[in-house]
Design an enzyme around this catalytic site. Structure first.
Site, short mmCIF file in Angstrom:
data_model
loop_
_atom_site.label_atom_id
_atom_site.label_comp_id
_atom_site.label_asym_id
_atom_site.label_seq_id
_atom_site.Cartn_x
_atom_site.Cartn_y
_atom_site.Cartn_z
N TYR A 138 0.82 -1.21 0.00
CA TYR A 138 0.00 0.00 0.00
C TYR A 138 0.86 1.27 0.00
O TYR A 138 0.32 2.37 -0.15
CB TYR A 138 -0.92 0.02 1.21
CG TYR A 138 -2.15 -0.85 1.07
CD1 TYR A 138 -2.04 -2.23 1.16
CD2 TYR A 138 -3.40 -0.30 0.84
CE1 TYR A 138 -3.15 -3.04 1.03
CE2 TYR A 138 -4.52 -1.11 0.70
CZ TYR A 138 -4.40 -2.47 0.80
OH TYR A 138 -5.50 -3.27 0.67
N LYS A 197 3.62 -14.41 5.44
CA LYS A 197 3.93 -15.38 4.38
C LYS A 197 5.44 -15.41 4.23
O LYS A 197 5.99 -15.35 3.13
CB LYS A 197 3.20 -14.96 3.10
CG LYS A 197 3.23 -15.99 2.00
CD LYS A 197 2.43 -17.25 2.28
CE LYS A 197 2.74 -18.31 1.24
NZ LYS A 197 2.20 -19.64 1.57
N ASP A 229 -2.16 -18.28 4.17
CA ASP A 229 -3.04 -19.27 3.53
C ASP A 229 -3.65 -20.20 4.57
O ASP A 229 -4.86 -20.47 4.57
CB ASP A 229 -2.29 -20.04 2.42
CG ASP A 229 -0.90 -20.52 2.83
OD1 ASP A 229 -0.43 -20.18 3.93
OD2 ASP A 229 -0.29 -21.27 2.04
N ASP A 253 -6.13 -6.81 4.97
CA ASP A 253 -7.25 -6.44 4.11
C ASP A 253 -8.03 -7.68 3.70
O ASP A 253 -9.25 -7.73 3.78
CB ASP A 253 -6.72 -5.70 2.87
CG ASP A 253 -7.82 -5.38 1.88
OD1 ASP A 253 -8.86 -4.86 2.32
OD2 ASP A 253 -7.65 -5.67 0.68
N ASP A 257 -12.10 -9.44 5.11
CA ASP A 257 -13.33 -9.70 4.35
C ASP A 257 -13.85 -11.09 4.71
O ASP A 257 -15.06 -11.29 4.89
CB ASP A 257 -13.08 -9.60 2.84
CG ASP A 257 -13.30 -8.19 2.29
OD1 ASP A 257 -13.11 -7.23 3.07
OD2 ASP A 257 -13.66 -8.05 1.10
C1 IPM Z 1 -10.50 -1.71 3.14
C2 IPM Z 1 -10.64 -1.45 1.67
C3 IPM Z 1 -9.52 -0.53 1.20
C4 IPM Z 1 -8.21 -1.23 1.47
C5 IPM Z 1 -9.63 -0.05 -0.26
C6 IPM Z 1 -10.95 0.63 -0.53
C7 IPM Z 1 -8.47 0.83 -0.67
O1 IPM Z 1 -10.67 -2.66 0.97
O2 IPM Z 1 -10.52 -0.75 3.92
O3 IPM Z 1 -10.41 -2.88 3.55
O4 IPM Z 1 -7.73 -1.99 0.62
O5 IPM Z 1 -7.65 -1.01 2.53
MG MG Z 2 -10.76 -4.36 2.24
#
Ligand code: IPM
Ligand code: MG
Length: 373
Positions: A138, A197, A229, A253, A257
């Site tokens: 990032y 990793k 993983d 990140d 999710d």
């Molecule tokens: C998050 C999002 C962001 C990230 C994107 C929108 C840049 O996915 O906050 O998890 O990758 O950090």
């Molecule tokens: Mg994200």
């Protein structure tokens, strides 16, 4: 008149404004119940704003944000704007510009029926991901050469510094201690799991080494390690093994999710972007979801939970607990049946239900309420 906390609000794109509105309703209700004061400062930055004005976040604005107590963000991302442009301008300006090195992402199942895993109960999914928030791929180090030709080269570098790694790992250890304290006697031992990793990406061995260094100062905290993983596999098979996970920016990140899905969906997960002692930024984990924007169907619970996390950070522990309890009761009772856009409830109606639960929370009467400024 007391002005109280100074809170910046960036509703953003897509469903951002809709869910932020519900978050602010919850904030107002919590302020009424517990008696804190605040002032709101709204900022227009978003993909839509960029399209209309060409305006992005400037250094002056970031300086202004530094004078606030916290910033609430809805969502950023517009289908008509080049991917990443406004995200970098707004979200990454906040994270990088204000050096918010911790991205705190709790993964807690509030109601068993929301969990997509078979046989998992509420207490089985209760951990926090501490995502490093200022480095890794990032950091925008890299670029393209010979774009659009058969000889195109794209390079991106993952940046891991001793300082950046150390401070986020230390935060994770301190958090594990704090969580164990909150669980009280008889609760499980604090534990931090390093997720990396380093077998394939050898420079990530800096994480392994710094983790071991920091761990020495926390003999009471159990340490564990998983490659990313394997971590994904364990999150699905045995999520109860986790207490605090500390990991790199990109892996954090991705695994959060998955973590959101374990809690019932992206519509419930919230996060805090933190540098202890400084202005912090709170946001739902979900994106701007342009396909359902403006339809009043998005789940506002992620945004409301983000308000709860903000209050916790500001030291309004009662307000934070009241919001979290209100969300939990709405879900357990199935008054809010799901945390996605198919709940059958309007965004505003779900927000109203949470507000009703916040108001129903009894607390010794105090005066005062928040006001918009
Ligand atoms: C998050 C999002 C962001 C990230 C994107 C929108 C840049 O996915 O906050 O998890 O990758 O950090
Ligand atoms: Mg994200």
């Amino acid at each position: 008149m007391r002005t109280g906390y100074r809170i910046g609000v960036i509703p953003g794109d897509g469903i951002g404004p809709e869910v932020t509105r519900e978050g602010l309703k919850a904030l107002a209700a919590a302020a009424e119940v517990t008696g804190f004061h605040y002032q709101l400062f709204e900022y227009p930055y978003s993909g839509a704003h960029y399209l209309a004005t060409g305006e992005l976040v400037t250094e002056r604005i970031v300086d202004e944000w530094r004078t606030l107590d916290a910033v609430l963000l809805g969502a950023i991302g517009h289908p008509a704007v080049e991917p990443g442009l406004v995200e970098r301008s707004v979200i990454l300006s906040l994270r990088f510009g204000m050096d918010l090195y911790v991205n705190l992402r709790p993964v807690r199942l509030l109601a068993e029926h929301l969990c997509p895993l078979k046989g998992k109960r509420v207490g089985d999914i209760d951990f926090v991901v501490v995502r490093e928030n200022t480095e890794d791929v990032y950091a925008q180090i890299g670029g393209h050469l010979k774009v659009g030709t058969a000889d195109e080269v794209a390079i991106v570098s993952g940046v891991y510094t001793h300082k950046g790694t150390e401070r986020v790992i230390r935060y994770a250890f301190e958090l594990a201690r704090e969580r164990a304290r909150a669980r009280g006697m008889g609760g499980r031992q604090p534990q931090v799991t390093l997720v990396d990793k380093a077998n394939a990406i050898r420079p990530q061995s800096i994480w392994t080494r710094v983790f071991a260094e920091v761990a020495e100062a926390f003999p009471d905290v159990h340490t564990d390690h998983a490659y990313v993983d394997a971590c994904c596999m364990y999150m699905v098979k045995t999520p109860e093994m986790f207490d605090v996970i500390v990991t790199t920016n990109l892996f954090g990140d991705i695994v959060t999710d998955l973590g959101a899905a374990l809690q019932g969906g992206m519509g419930i997960a919230a996060s805090g972007n933190i540098h202890p002692g400084r202005t912090a930024m709170f946001e739902p984990i979900h994106g701007s979801a342009p396909t359902i924007a403006g339809q009043n169907v998005a789940s506002p619970l992620g945004a409301i939970a983000a308000v709860g996390m903000m209050l916790d950070y500001l030291g309004e522990k009662d307000g934070a607990a009241i919001i979290e309890g209100a969300i939990e009761r709405c879900l357990v009772s199935r008054r809010i049946p799901s945390v996605d856009s198919d709940s059958g409830l309007a965004t505003t109606a779900a927000g109203d239900l949470v507000v009703e639960q916040i108001r129903a929370t009894r607390r010794p009467a105090t005066t005062a309420s928040g006001e918009a400024g």
